[in-house]
Design an enzyme around this catalytic site. Structure first.
Site, mmCIF file in Angstrom:
data_model
loop_
_atom_site.group_PDB
_atom_site.id
_atom_site.type_symbol
_atom_site.label_atom_id
_atom_site.label_comp_id
_atom_site.label_asym_id
_atom_site.label_seq_id
_atom_site.Cartn_x
_atom_site.Cartn_y
_atom_site.Cartn_z
ATOM 1 N N HIS A 58 0.717 -1.112 -0.223
ATOM 2 C CA HIS A 58 0.080 -0.319 -0.133
ATOM 3 C C HIS A 58 0.643 1.504 -0.130
ATOM 4 O O HIS A 58 0.233 2.287 0.091
ATOM 5 C CB HIS A 58 -0.720 0.330 1.022
ATOM 6 C CG HIS A 58 -0.140 0.174 2.829
ATOM 7 N ND1 HIS A 58 1.344 -0.806 3.083
ATOM 8 C CD2 HIS A 58 0.094 0.820 3.030
ATOM 9 C CE1 HIS A 58 1.126 -0.631 4.124
ATOM 10 N NE2 HIS A 58 0.587 0.615 4.536
ATOM 11 N N HIS A 73 1.448 6.639 -0.695
ATOM 12 C CA HIS A 73 0.644 6.175 0.379
ATOM 13 C C HIS A 73 -0.532 5.694 -0.978
ATOM 14 O O HIS A 73 -1.540 6.629 -0.605
ATOM 15 C CB HIS A 73 0.806 7.338 1.935
ATOM 16 C CG HIS A 73 0.595 6.310 2.823
ATOM 17 N ND1 HIS A 73 -0.825 5.354 2.479
ATOM 18 C CD2 HIS A 73 0.654 5.371 3.749
ATOM 19 C CE1 HIS A 73 -1.164 4.534 3.904
ATOM 20 N NE2 HIS A 73 0.562 4.808 4.063
#
Length: 149
Positions: A58, A73
């Site tokens: 992620h 992110h």
């Protein structure tokens, strides 16, 4: 010296203040920009050339030869997905070129899980005034997102 930081995903460029997470929206991680991604599966590209220093499904950090690090992110609370819906295309320690695919993901799947798919792109250890020329509106993966002076 100025570094051009590229959009890692296609979507709509927005300010970090629009990120629904106070750590990013308040600039606690650093200055930068965010992208509300297109809701279709796609590849996430490196925002700068350098070495992958941290790599999670992620999120990742690329550090350039000049020592500047950029954090990408993908979404909010996506660590809770434990990699589901993400596919790594490189390994930690690999060198990547700016615009090179790092991983693939499905923002619509993140949203369907009840999480925001908004992507934060942060200039680590930078002063707020060092980030300029932040894009607004539609961006394609690989377009310039901001400049880091």
């Amino acid at each position: 010296m100025t570094t051009a930081v590229l959009a890692p995903v296609a979507g709509t460029a927005v300010g970090l203040a629009a990120v629904p997470d106070p750590v990013f929206s308040a600039g606690l991680v650093g200055p930068g920009a965010a992208i509300d991604p297109a809701r279709r599966p796609g590849r996430v590209v490196a925002p700068i050339a350098g070495r992958i220093r941290k790599l999670h499904p992620h999120a990742f950090v690329v550090v350039g030869d000049d020592g500047r690090g950029v954090l990408v992110h993908l979404g909010i609370d996506t660590v809770q997905l434990r990699g589901e819906g993400f596919e790594l295309l490189v390994a930690e320690g690999d060198r990547v070129g700016a615009g090179q695919p790092v991983l693939s993901w499905n923002p619509a799947g993140v949203e369907a899980s009840g999480r925001s798919p908004v992507c934060s792109v942060v200039a680590l250890d930078a002063f707020a005034e060092a980030v300029t020329g932040i894009a607004a509106g539609a961006v394609a993966a690989g377009d310039e997102l901001f400049r880091w002076a």
